[in-house]
Write a protein that holds these residues in place. Structure first.
Motif, PDB file in Angstrom:
ATOM      1  N   GLU A   1       3.843  -0.539  -1.237  1.00 11.71           N
ATOM      2  CA  GLU A   1       2.830  -1.238  -2.029  1.00 11.71           C
ATOM      3  C   GLU A   1       2.888  -0.748  -3.469  1.00 11.71           C
ATOM      4  N   MET A   2       2.515  -1.634  -4.376  1.00 18.45           N
ATOM      5  CA  MET A   2       2.418  -1.282  -5.785  1.00 18.45           C
ATOM      6  C   MET A   2       0.968  -1.531  -6.187  1.00 18.45           C
ATOM      7  N   PRO A   3       0.095  -0.515  -6.024  1.00 18.53           N
ATOM      8  CA  PRO A   3      -1.326  -0.752  -6.306  1.00 18.53           C
ATOM      9  C   PRO A   3      -1.557  -1.141  -7.763  1.00 18.53           C
ATOM     10  N   LYS A   4      -2.413  -2.163  -7.927  1.00 15.20           N
ATOM     11  CA  LYS A   4      -2.727  -2.685  -9.259  1.00 15.20           C
ATOM     12  C   LYS A   4      -4.196  -2.428  -9.570  1.00 15.20           C
ATOM     13  N   PHE A   5      -4.471  -2.246 -10.850  1.00 16.58           N
ATOM     14  CA  PHE A   5      -5.823  -2.040 -11.352  1.00 16.58           C
ATOM     15  C   PHE A   5      -6.127  -3.183 -12.316  1.00 16.58           C
ATOM     16  N   GLY A   6      -7.270  -3.822 -12.161  1.00 17.11           N
ATOM     17  CA  GLY A   6      -7.653  -4.920 -13.038  1.00 17.11           C
ATOM     18  C   GLY A   6      -8.874  -5.624 -12.502  1.00 17.11           C
ATOM     19  N   ARG A   7      -9.176  -6.814 -13.040  1.00 16.15           N
ATOM     20  CA  ARG A   7     -10.398  -7.513 -12.627  1.00 16.15           C
ATOM     21  C   ARG A   7     -10.167  -8.608 -11.583  1.00 16.15           C
TER      22      ARG A   7
END
Length: 186
Positions: free
Chosen positions: A46-52
């Protein structure tokens, strides 16, 4: 052999500790969707993403000034090494990402130092990597800071020291303001 002797060796897990700060957290609750003070397992593929965007991002920031996808993390093993690392990639077209002193534009990426500060907009994130051995998953452990991670550093006072060697700051002037006096006045 006892069951204790037959048990497999416990494997340590790499953990990315992330401490979040935003000056308006109390009013706007921008971190209300983050799960603080609980370790969370993430598979290595997995490539965890941060955002809205909650449909795409694993870690949601509830702020319209945050990009749909602000940044992403990639967990990997260095070539010819047993060392695991994280890579951080800026996914925002509008906002630059600052990792310590390195500015990342859109799609720029760098290795995440073992301890660093990530900044974008008013957000400050202290990231610290706790090394582990597992090649199947890593963990994230999120924390909330109540005070800024980065403090404004004021330079020391550069007041001139009088010839008598006594600094005027040692003796408060008790509300008196300095007066300009002409040489010819007594």
């Amino acid at each position: 052999m006892t069951s204790f002797e037959e048990a497999g060796t416990e494997e340590t897990v790499t953990c990315l500790h992330m401490t979040f700060y935003h000056p308006c957290q109390e009013d706007k609750m921008v971190f209300r969707c983050l799960n603080f003070r609980k370790r969370e397992q993430v598979r290595v593929d997995e490539m965890p993403k941060f955002g809205r965007d909650s449909n795409v991002c694993r870690y949601n920031l509830m702020d319209t000034r945050v990009s749909r996808i602000q940044f992403a993390l990639q967990f990997y093993r260095k070539l010819d090494s047993s060392e695991f690392c994280f890579e951080i990639k800026n996914m925002s077209k509008k906002t630059k990402l600052l990792v310590d002193q390195t500015e990342l534009g859109y799609l720029n990426k760098i290795d995440l130092p073992w301890k660093c500060i990530i900044c974008f907009g008013d957000y400050q994130i202290l990231a610290e990597i706790e090394e582990g051995e597992s090649a199947d998953y890593f963990e994230t452990y999120l924390h909330l800071a109540e005070v800024p991670i980065l403090q404004e550093r004021c330079p020391p006072s550069l007041l001139p020291i009088p010839e008598n060697g006594i600094s005027p700051s040692l003796f408060p002037s008790q509300g008196k303001s300095p007066m300009e006096i002409d040489e010819n006045e007594s």
